[in-house]
Scaffold this motif. Structure first.
Motif, PDB file in Angstrom:
ATOM      1  N   ALA A 282       0.823  -1.170  -0.015  1.00 44.16           N
ATOM      2  CA  ALA A 282       0.106  -0.106   0.158  1.00 44.16           C
ATOM      3  C   ALA A 282       0.829   1.293  -0.046  1.00 44.16           C
ATOM      4  CB  ALA A 282      -0.664   0.129   1.197  1.00 44.16           C
ATOM      5  N   ASP A 284       1.879   3.263  -2.255  1.00 45.19           N
ATOM      6  CA  ASP A 284       1.473   4.434  -3.000  1.00 45.19           C
ATOM      7  C   ASP A 284       0.137   5.044  -2.752  1.00 45.19           C
ATOM      8  OD1 ASP A 284       3.911   3.949  -4.690  1.00 45.19           O
ATOM      9  OD2 ASP A 284       2.592   2.483  -6.027  1.00 45.19           O
ATOM     10  N   ASP A 285      -0.431   4.456  -1.493  1.00 46.91           N
ATOM     11  CA  ASP A 285      -1.771   4.889  -1.199  1.00 46.91           C
ATOM     12  C   ASP A 285      -1.598   5.528   0.196  1.00 46.91           C
ATOM     13  OD1 ASP A 285      -4.359   5.637  -0.569  1.00 46.91           O
ATOM     14  OD2 ASP A 285      -5.238   3.862  -1.306  1.00 46.91           O
ATOM     15  N   SER A 288      -4.522   4.657   2.833  1.00 49.21           N
ATOM     16  CA  SER A 288      -4.283   3.040   3.260  1.00 49.21           C
ATOM     17  C   SER A 288      -3.103   3.107   4.191  1.00 49.21           C
ATOM     18  CB  SER A 288      -4.171   2.239   2.016  1.00 49.21           C
ATOM     19  OG  SER A 288      -5.490   2.555   1.071  1.00 49.21           O
TER      20      SER A 288
END
Length: 328
Positions: A282, A284-285, A288
């Motif tokens: 996760a 890149d988010d 999240s």
């Protein structure tokens, strides 16, 4: 130590030490729970107490009187100390005797006595993570002025959990996790051996720990773990449903509180492992990542509360609510 799987670095270290005649008086074994530190200590003690051991060999003969006594757990020169059930620290009495027998009983008294059968005395102190400052101070003189020919082996999980008075006076021996194949092999060699297929399946999720694999094999803990993981895979978490899963699945494993608490710790470990796996994908988010970190924080808080013997139902309710809320 042919019967000890893995830990080749530790084996080589002690072989060199014995070959050079430089055995220290105190060793601190540190590494993950269930990887064989205590078993290694027992095998090392058996070799050192065996009069037929050949030089730097770490193998006891297994047939002499010393070996028979060691195997039976009755060798008078092999002393064992562990945290009693229900205690959170190692009691002072184990080291210097009860109040009415102060310094006339306990490990510090016994290790200083002349050997009765072998040519040395060996003490294995389990649960070294659980020394209190008072208990460590009781052992301090023995560590600073060890009786001639004595050997103390302390067993813990990490250096961070050791008091400085213990850590600074011990030779550190580090133990890593076992390979899954080694765990599976050990599971198949237990007095009550597992089927090879079950051993391989449990070893694959035991993270190098035999004790964790055995706990998974107990009762319905393996099934409880799978039920929990299915719930955690749901796109939305319902706090009441998650709490019910934790409660009902640990009760399905056992009704005895101590075993239920162990089952809860295993389910927590499975939850943490799942969240760590999600975190690695996760990156890149940011949203999240933040949610997962908050969920992991809730799990660590629950682990700490269980370690303080907090009410398990209350811990479960709080954890379920935070996992559900922080998932959003």
């Amino acid at each position: 130590m042919q019967s000890v799987l893995g830990h080749d670095d530790a084996k080589d270290r002690f072989r060199r030490t014995l070959a050079n005649g430089r055995l220290a008086s105190t060793y601190l074994f540190v590494g993950p729970a269930g990887v064989g530190k205590r078993y290694f200590a027992e095998r090392l003690a058996a070799a050192l107490l065996c009069p037929r051991r050949d030089g730097a060999s770490l193998e006891a003969c297994g047939v002499c009187e010393n070996c028979r006594l060691t195997a039976a757990g009755t060798h008078p020169d092999l002393l064992r100390v562990a945290r009693p059930e229900g205690k959170t620290t190692l009691p002072v009495d184990l080291f210097i005797g009860p109040a009415d027998r102060r310094n006339r009983e306990g490990l510090c008294h016994d290790i200083a006595l002349r050997p009765l059968v072998a040519d040395r005395r060996v003490a294995i102190i389990d649960d070294a993570d659980d020394f209190s400052v008072e208990t460590a101070n009781c052992l301090l003189k023995t560590l600073e002025e060890p009786p001639p020919g004595s050997l103390l082996i302390l067993i813990g999980t990490s250096l961070a959990r050791q008091l400085s008075t213990i850590r600074s006076r011990s030779q550190i021996v580090r133990f890593g996790r076992l390979e899954a194949t080694e765990v599976a092999s050990i599971l198949c060699r237990q007095p009550d051996p597992l089927e090879p297929a079950d051993a391989e399946r449990l070893a694959a999720i035991a993270e190098g720990s035999v004790s964790r694999a055995l706990e998974l094999a107990e009762g319905q803990l393996d099934q409880a773990r799978e039920t929990l993981l299915r719930r955690l895979a749901s796109p939305r978490l319902d706090a009441n449903d998650l709490a019910r899963v934790f409660e009902e699945e640990t009760k399905a494993v056992a009704t005895e509180p101590r075993i239920r608490r162990r089952a809860m710790r295993e389910l927590l470990a499975a939850t943490i492992a799942t969240l760590h796996a999600r975190l690695s994908t996760a990156a890149d988010d940011p949203a999240s990542v933040d949610a997962l970190l908050r969920q992991l924080e809730a799990c660590f808080e629950a682990e700490s509360a269980l370690g303080r013997n907090a009410n398990q139902s209350a811990v479960v309710q709080s954890l379920a609510q935070q996992l559900a809320r922080r998932a959003g």
